[in-house]
Design a protein around this motif. Sequence first.
Motif, PDB file in Angstrom:
ATOM      1  N   SER A 112       0.925  -1.093   0.199  1.00 47.16           N
ATOM      2  CA  SER A 112       0.121   0.080  -0.061  1.00 47.16           C
ATOM      3  C   SER A 112       1.016   1.234  -0.087  1.00 47.16           C
ATOM      4  O   SER A 112       2.114   1.129   0.116  1.00 47.16           O
ATOM      5  CB  SER A 112      -0.946  -0.064   1.297  1.00 47.16           C
ATOM      6  OG  SER A 112       0.169   0.356   2.562  1.00 47.16           O
ATOM      7  N   ARG A 113       0.082   2.558  -0.228  1.00 50.24           N
ATOM      8  CA  ARG A 113       0.935   3.709  -0.086  1.00 50.24           C
ATOM      9  C   ARG A 113       1.690   3.986   1.122  1.00 50.24           C
ATOM     10  O   ARG A 113       2.850   4.517   1.402  1.00 50.24           O
ATOM     11  CB  ARG A 113       0.004   4.673  -0.595  1.00 50.24           C
ATOM     12  CG  ARG A 113       0.810   6.174  -0.590  1.00 50.24           C
ATOM     13  CD  ARG A 113      -0.079   7.062  -1.469  1.00 50.24           C
ATOM     14  NE  ARG A 113      -1.235   7.381  -0.434  1.00 50.24           N
ATOM     15  CZ  ARG A 113      -2.139   8.357  -0.901  1.00 50.24           C
ATOM     16  NH1 ARG A 113      -2.057   8.974  -2.049  1.00 50.24           N
ATOM     17  NH2 ARG A 113      -3.143   8.375  -0.215  1.00 50.24           N
ATOM     18  N   VAL A 114       0.896   3.319   2.144  1.00 45.92           N
ATOM     19  CA  VAL A 114       1.594   3.740   3.481  1.00 45.92           C
ATOM     20  C   VAL A 114       2.956   3.184   3.691  1.00 45.92           C
ATOM     21  O   VAL A 114       4.125   3.396   4.190  1.00 45.92           O
ATOM     22  CB  VAL A 114       0.826   3.075   4.533  1.00 45.92           C
ATOM     23  CG1 VAL A 114       1.459   2.959   6.092  1.00 45.92           C
ATOM     24  CG2 VAL A 114      -0.426   3.918   4.894  1.00 45.92           C
ATOM     25  N   ALA A 115       3.070   1.714   3.175  1.00 45.61           N
ATOM     26  CA  ALA A 115       4.304   1.090   3.049  1.00 45.61           C
ATOM     27  C   ALA A 115       5.385   1.749   2.189  1.00 45.61           C
ATOM     28  O   ALA A 115       6.790   1.757   2.717  1.00 45.61           O
ATOM     29  CB  ALA A 115       4.069  -0.456   2.519  1.00 45.61           C
ATOM     30  N   THR A 116       5.126   2.270   1.149  1.00 42.03           N
ATOM     31  CA  THR A 116       5.904   2.977   0.233  1.00 42.03           C
ATOM     32  C   THR A 116       6.323   4.324   1.146  1.00 42.03           C
ATOM     33  O   THR A 116       7.537   4.637   1.244  1.00 42.03           O
ATOM     34  CB  THR A 116       5.379   3.420  -0.964  1.00 42.03           C
ATOM     35  OG1 THR A 116       4.867   2.170  -1.587  1.00 42.03           O
ATOM     36  CG2 THR A 116       6.330   4.243  -1.801  1.00 42.03           C
TER      37      THR A 116
END
Length: 248
Positions: free
Chosen positions: A159-163
């Motif tokens: 997800s974008r959070v992980a990025t």
Amino acid sequence: AITELHDHLGAGALVGSGTDLAAEVMAHVAARTDLPLASNCTEVAPADGGWDLTRVRWGGVLLEDVHLEADVALLTAAPHQTAAADAVSPGAAELHSFKPELDESLHITRVVERASRGGGISLATAPVVISGGRGVGSAEGFGILEELAELLGGAVGCSRVATNNGWRSHNDQVGQTGTRVAPDLYVACGISGATQHWVGCMSAKKILAINTDPEAPMVTRAHYAVIGDLHELLPALVTEVKNRRGVG
């Protein structure tokens, strides 16, 4: 080259595939020809001297019906929205050669970045995608996702959070601002399921959500859900897959 080809053929419509490259090319064609461009179309039909279209809007959460009036229709297909099907009555194809007259200045290429491409299965074409979000907790936490993906012949997404947290490369991000995928199975591990992420995975044939929150949007939208701690469930799942396949 495409505008020159259009002038040569006198086509009534130019259609691009549902890829980022096609969208960029068709946008340039629209700018050069001063014609309107309708992107992400799912249905197209000639009507009343123009075209009746249905297209995907707002990141995939809305279908819009519009009527396009233009001398030439510039269209792109919505990605992962229409399955390939055999023609009812296939016609004979004709092959025509065409050589555009390009300005020599267009042959100049400037390298602005060199990025190494990792091995393995492409995220966009993988039959199985194992994705992780905030619930994974760290870059090291993705190790078990990578192991499961390798066992299932798939790829790892995020997800974008992980990025944003630096746990994974942007190349692994699934979503509206990342890669849109359509695997046979999408496993969302610790992903809440924000709209921008859902847009990237909603075309999967089956979605399995693993989350501790039974009210998370990803859980309520998925075909299947397991409510529990991914750090306990994934190792058990890896062990079970290995046992069934006789892998040590």
